[in-house]
Design a protein around this motif. Structure first.
Motif, PDB file in Angstrom:
ATOM      1  N   SER A 148     -63.754  37.319 -30.037  1.00  0.00           N
ATOM      2  CA  SER A 148     -63.541  37.792 -28.212  1.00  0.00           C
ATOM      3  C   SER A 148     -63.085  39.169 -28.495  1.00  0.00           C
ATOM      4  O   SER A 148     -62.934  39.659 -26.953  1.00  0.00           O
TER       5      SER A 148
ATOM      6  N   GLY B 252     -65.333  41.517 -26.938  1.00  0.00           N
ATOM      7  CA  GLY B 252     -65.013  42.094 -25.192  1.00  0.00           C
ATOM      8  C   GLY B 252     -64.402  40.821 -24.455  1.00  0.00           C
ATOM      9  O   GLY B 252     -64.272  41.276 -23.437  1.00  0.00           O
TER      10      GLY B 252
ATOM     11  N   ASP C 110     -60.248  38.827 -22.057  1.00  0.00           N
ATOM     12  CA  ASP C 110     -58.781  40.100 -22.006  1.00  0.00           C
ATOM     13  C   ASP C 110     -57.365  39.618 -22.579  1.00  0.00           C
ATOM     14  O   ASP C 110     -57.282  38.428 -22.195  1.00  0.00           O
ATOM     15  N   ARG C 111     -56.734  40.383 -22.489  1.00  0.00           N
ATOM     16  CA  ARG C 111     -55.329  39.826 -23.046  1.00  0.00           C
ATOM     17  C   ARG C 111     -55.634  38.751 -24.081  1.00  0.00           C
ATOM     18  O   ARG C 111     -54.811  37.299 -24.235  1.00  0.00           O
TER      19      ARG C 111
END
Length: 204
Positions: free
Chosen positions: A174, A178, A181-182
């Motif tokens: 991931s 991309g 997020d986080r």
């Protein structure tokens, strides 16, 4: 594909390395940037500031060079397991969380350069020694993670180890593409939740 800028101070740092280490460093740079199939021996020799003849004195074939590079990558992950066990003796939960932090902290590098195993394994034939090395390395990691789950008192240690492996490897993918997020923050929370569901005890 555009060339990535060299790492800061690379020329100075690499110039001090013995020839074999210079070759491995050059191979890593090129394999991660362009892929193992796209990189030729001459390009590696040029990047290492040596000759093909000198390269072949250290590595009989390009395949042998790929295998040794991936062996070094695998040793880095094995060392992370060793540190987790040494820093949290007998505490399986704390060991697993330390591994999750190790993966989370390495995600920025994965974003920039990709995971060497993911980048390489699909380009290796089933019988390739480097592919077998990756498979053996992953099997060993799974066994060690299962042992950590057992030490943590998890009810189904093998299932928990599979889930945590899935989470850590999925986080790397991931981060690389991309899609989430986080990623590091989510990984740590998900691993802790998996341990809680399994009834793990010990440090946090």
């Amino acid at each position: 594909m555009e060339s990535s800028p060299p790492r800061p101070g690379r020329d100075t740092r690499v110039a001090r390395l013995p020839p074999r280490e210079r070759i491995l460093d050059a191979a890593e740079e090129l394999f991660l940037r362009e892929g193992i199939s796209a990189v030729g021996v001459q390009a590696i020799a040029d990047r290492a500031k040596t000759t093909k003849m000198a390269l072949y004195r250290h590595f009989a074939t390009k395949d042998a060079l790929i295998e040794e590079w991936l062996r070094i990558v695998a040793a880095g992950y094995s060392a992370a397991f060793d540190r987790a066990e040494a820093e949290h003796p007998g505490d399986g939960r704390a060991q697993i969380l330390a591994l999750a932090r190790f993966v989370a902290e390495g995600l920025p590098d994965v974003v920039q350069r990709g995971c060497p195993f993911v980048n390489s394994i699909t380009l290796l034939d089933r019988g390739h020694p480097a592919r077998r090395l990756i498979e053996d390395h992953k099997a060993t990691q799974r066994r060690r993670l299962t042992s950590m789950c057992e030490r943590a008192g998890v009810r189904a240690p093998d299932e928990a180890a599979a889930e945590i492996t899935f989470l850590m490897e999925g986080a790397q993918i991931s981060a690389q593409n991309g899609s989430v997020d986080r990623v590091g923050e989510r990984l740590l929370a998900a691993v802790e939740a998996a341990l809680d569901r399994g009834g793990a005890v010990g440090g946090r």
